[in-house]
Design a protein around this motif. Sequence first.
Motif, PDB file in Angstrom:
ATOM      1  N   ARG A 178      81.971 -25.549 -26.480  1.00  0.00           N
ATOM      2  CA  ARG A 178      81.337 -26.866 -26.465  1.00  0.00           C
ATOM      3  C   ARG A 178      80.386 -26.975 -27.666  1.00  0.00           C
ATOM      4  O   ARG A 178      79.455 -26.196 -27.788  1.00  0.00           O
ATOM      5  CB  ARG A 178      80.587 -27.065 -25.159  1.00  0.00           C
ATOM      6  CG  ARG A 178      81.467 -26.979 -23.914  1.00  0.00           C
ATOM      7  CD  ARG A 178      80.622 -26.916 -22.654  1.00  0.00           C
ATOM      8  NE  ARG A 178      79.738 -25.734 -22.676  1.00  0.00           N
ATOM      9  CZ  ARG A 178      78.720 -25.552 -21.819  1.00  0.00           C
ATOM     10  NH1 ARG A 178      78.456 -26.478 -20.900  1.00  0.00           N
ATOM     11  NH2 ARG A 178      77.978 -24.466 -21.893  1.00  0.00           N
ATOM     12  N   CYS A 216      83.780 -39.696 -29.481  1.00  0.00           N
ATOM     13  CA  CYS A 216      84.104 -38.666 -28.484  1.00  0.00           C
ATOM     14  C   CYS A 216      83.468 -39.101 -27.168  1.00  0.00           C
ATOM     15  O   CYS A 216      82.301 -38.776 -26.903  1.00  0.00           O
ATOM     16  CB  CYS A 216      83.573 -37.304 -28.917  1.00  0.00           C
ATOM     17  SG  CYS A 216      84.291 -36.706 -30.461  1.00  0.00           S
ATOM     18  N   ASP A 274      83.241 -38.303 -24.167  1.00  0.00           N
ATOM     19  CA  ASP A 274      82.612 -37.391 -23.214  1.00  0.00           C
ATOM     20  C   ASP A 274      81.339 -36.753 -23.752  1.00  0.00           C
ATOM     21  O   ASP A 274      80.695 -35.961 -23.051  1.00  0.00           O
ATOM     22  CB  ASP A 274      83.597 -36.284 -22.819  1.00  0.00           C
ATOM     23  CG  ASP A 274      84.810 -36.826 -22.075  1.00  0.00           C
ATOM     24  OD1 ASP A 274      84.665 -37.869 -21.407  1.00  0.00           O
ATOM     25  OD2 ASP A 274      85.890 -36.215 -22.176  1.00  0.00           O
ATOM     26  N   ARG A 284      85.501 -28.724 -28.217  1.00  0.00           N
ATOM     27  CA  ARG A 284      85.262 -30.150 -27.994  1.00  0.00           C
ATOM     28  C   ARG A 284      83.822 -30.481 -28.340  1.00  0.00           C
ATOM     29  O   ARG A 284      82.929 -29.627 -28.227  1.00  0.00           O
ATOM     30  CB  ARG A 284      85.556 -30.558 -26.554  1.00  0.00           C
ATOM     31  CG  ARG A 284      84.606 -30.020 -25.498  1.00  0.00           C
ATOM     32  CD  ARG A 284      85.013 -30.512 -24.120  1.00  0.00           C
ATOM     33  NE  ARG A 284      84.122 -30.022 -23.085  1.00  0.00           N
ATOM     34  CZ  ARG A 284      83.004 -30.672 -22.678  1.00  0.00           C
ATOM     35  NH1 ARG A 284      82.663 -31.819 -23.253  1.00  0.00           N
ATOM     36  NH2 ARG A 284      82.244 -30.169 -21.731  1.00  0.00           N
TER      37      ARG A 284
END
Length: 331
Positions: free
Chosen positions: A2, A45, A47, A26
């Motif tokens: 992450r 992005c 999220d 991500r």
Amino acid sequence: MRIGLIGAGAVASYHCAAAATLDGMRLAAVCDIDETAARRVASGCPDAAVFTDHRAMLESGTVDAVIVNTPHATHLPIGVDAAAAGAHVLVEKPMATTLEDCDRLVAACDTAGVALTVGHIQHYLPEKVEAHRVLASGRLGAVRMVRDNRSTDYRPGTRSPWFFSPEIAGGGALMNIGGHCIDRSLWFGGGRAAEMLATTVNRFGSTVETDGAMMLRLDNGVAVSIVVVSDPATRGDLVTVVCEGGIIEIDPRHGTTVHADGRSQLIHRTHPDDIQSAFTAQLADFQRVVQGGAPTVPLEHARHVVELVLAAYRSAEEGSALLLADADALT
């Protein structure tokens, strides 16, 4: 893994797209003191969480690694905070604004057991990669000279105010644009600098240098000349590598050309995706380093780039060439 992107500046969208492309990664968070800017980048992005304080982001447990894309003098404190939180660190160039800060950043990451890489994007740009491939093949013989001419714009109002603060930026056109030139010239020249002679110019009422020239002698005898000019009538970004058996010209507007025996060969034609592919390759390299691999750009090289910018400032101030035997004198 992450990723937390700290700093929503000019290249933030490239970092965001790179994280979205790579398997096993991500973009989990975007942080900027300007919440509007952070939300604009995070919108790519969906999220990704948004923060306005990097410490709050680190404390949230949202990220495993960070990309530090902030003003130069903040690279050290943010990198140290990230390391203390157990997050791996990819910091944009310059590594820091002093050699002492470079060493403190390395030590903090070593102590915390986290990976550290420095984002010298020149090593991933396709036109530069192709040039280096030819040099490494030996088909043109040894490199003898590197000439690097780059334009920029350091008129007040053309970029964020922090670029004109010596305390925050660490310098002007040479610390910023010149750092790219030094990086790639050393890479193509295949050595470390042994001697520096530099001139800086302050125009437009700027508190930092707007233009500069550097002449370097590498420890392998290669001669390097670098000129950075602000706001010329003709803009350009051209690296010429002179080898015993031919010449390579690298211009991101057109591509990379090898010229030997009166004949030219275009070995890379510029493509609109070149810059994005470079940022993606850089983030993939960071991923490999986190997994235990060696970085494409060694930390010693990134530190040497900072050393040479500082040497250029000292040479310009003293009006004489500077031998680089004693790096500690430049801290």
